[in-house]
Design a protein around this motif. Structure first.
Motif, PDB file in Angstrom:
ATOM      1  N   HIS A  12       0.839  -1.207   0.000  1.00 16.82           N
ATOM      2  CA  HIS A  12       0.000   0.000   0.000  1.00 16.82           C
ATOM      3  C   HIS A  12       0.878   1.263   0.000  1.00 16.82           C
ATOM      4  O   HIS A  12       1.950   1.277   0.611  1.00 16.82           O
ATOM      5  CB  HIS A  12      -0.893  -0.018   1.245  1.00 16.82           C
ATOM      6  N   ASP A 206      -4.162  -6.371   9.099  1.00 15.33           N
ATOM      7  CA  ASP A 206      -4.782  -5.803   7.897  1.00 15.33           C
ATOM      8  C   ASP A 206      -4.258  -4.381   7.665  1.00 15.33           C
ATOM      9  O   ASP A 206      -4.939  -3.542   7.079  1.00 15.33           O
ATOM     10  CB  ASP A 206      -6.315  -5.820   7.963  1.00 15.33           C
ATOM     11  N   TYR A 209      -4.976  -0.627   7.205  1.00 18.02           N
ATOM     12  CA  TYR A 209      -6.372  -0.438   7.617  1.00 18.02           C
ATOM     13  C   TYR A 209      -6.572  -0.926   9.056  1.00 18.02           C
ATOM     14  O   TYR A 209      -5.707  -1.577   9.637  1.00 18.02           O
ATOM     15  CB  TYR A 209      -7.313  -1.214   6.681  1.00 18.02           C
ATOM     16  N   LEU A 210      -7.779  -0.680   9.574  1.00 20.85           N
ATOM     17  CA  LEU A 210      -8.246  -1.257  10.840  1.00 20.85           C
ATOM     18  C   LEU A 210      -7.325  -1.016  12.033  1.00 20.85           C
ATOM     19  O   LEU A 210      -7.098  -1.913  12.857  1.00 20.85           O
ATOM     20  CB  LEU A 210      -8.486  -2.775  10.670  1.00 20.85           C
ATOM     21  N   ARG A 223      -2.500   5.341  10.736  1.00 22.69           N
ATOM     22  CA  ARG A 223      -2.035   4.219   9.923  1.00 22.69           C
ATOM     23  C   ARG A 223      -1.719   3.017  10.810  1.00 22.69           C
ATOM     24  O   ARG A 223      -0.937   3.112  11.744  1.00 22.69           O
ATOM     25  CB  ARG A 223      -0.771   4.623   9.143  1.00 22.69           C
TER      26      ARG A 223
END
Ligand code: ZN
Length: 261
Positions: A12, A206, A209-210, A223
């Protein structure tokens, strides 16, 4: 604590500028293995390259996320087959169904989920599975392949009891993320996690995310990163009423077994 993060999206853009620092923090936090999630052909190629650049610590999956099913074509499965043969690539996926966002039409999602499922069956490679708001269709497709199904994980499990029981009946591993730390929508997982057999539980961030909502202080730009996995392990341990070190060791062992690390 020795942990394995079985789902981190390290290709990412959020990690473009400081991946080495992120990996150093992960090592310092006791993360012994990270499986980098492949979500498109391009991201899967980059995940494989990362795994090859950091052997031992990083591993990769190769697959197409249901969001991107509409981008699949005749080249997809041959390209994935070639990727899965590369060193460091340990699973087919992430693949599955996502009827929450519906970025791809359902028929496309089903077609390319089944195609990747059959590739994993053929190669006898583990499966990294994504399902969101797609039960019971997702379970029905898996059940149809039951006699040939390789080892598989339902990653980022956020569902209800019936869904969990359907997956366990299929002998799936269950991936728990920082969703379990979310007091708005994750509290049901504090109970459900007790139904997961010890040899089927896995932990994952994950990332990016999350980010666990109860993490203090909250990281910059919120982040998430693998170094936060011990926080999730402690929350799961608390829910199970067992020592975090035991949960870490068990889930790391499960990850090694599932992905043959
Ligand atoms: Zn997913």
């Amino acid at each position: 604590m020795q942990l394995a993060d079985i789902g981190a999206n390290l290709t990412h853009a959020a990690f473009r500028d400081d991946l080495d620092a992120v990996l150093a923090r992960a090592r310092d936090a006791g993360i012994a293995a990270i499986v980098v999630t492949g979500t498109t052909l391009e991201e899967s190629r980059r995940a494989a390259a990362l795994a090859q650049a950091h052997p031992g610590l990083l591993h990769a999956t190769a697959g197409v996320h249901p969001h991107h099913a509409r981008e699949c074509g005749p080249e997809t499965i041959p390209a994935l087959r070639a990727l899965v043969a590369q060193p460091g690539v340990v699973a087919v996926g992430e693949c599955g169904l996502d009827f929450n966002r519906n970025y791809s039409p359902h028929p496309d999602q089903e077609q390319w989920f089944v195609a990747q499922l059959e590739l994993a069956c053929e190669l006898e490679k583990p499966l990294f599975l994504h399902s969101r708001d797609a039960h019971p269709r997702f379970a029905a497709i898996l059940r149809a392949h039951r006699d040939r199904l390789p080892r598989a994980v339902a990653h980022c499990f956020t569902g209800e009891r019936e869904e969990l029981r359907a997956y366990l009946a299929l002998d799936l591993y269950i991936g728990i993320t920082g969703w379990i730390c979310d007091e708005r929508r994750g509290t049901h997982l504090l109970e459900l996690v007790r139904e997961i057999p010890r040899d089927r539980l896995l932990l994952e961030t994950d990332a990016p995310y999350l980010t666990p909502r109860d993490l203090r202080p909250q990281p910059r730009a919120r982040r998430n990163e693998p170094a936060f996995l011990p926080h999730i392990a402690r929350r799961v341990a608390q829910a199970l009423g067992r020592p975090a070190g035991e949960i870490a060791a068990e889930t790391a062992r499960n990850a090694r077994e599932l992905f043959a690390l």
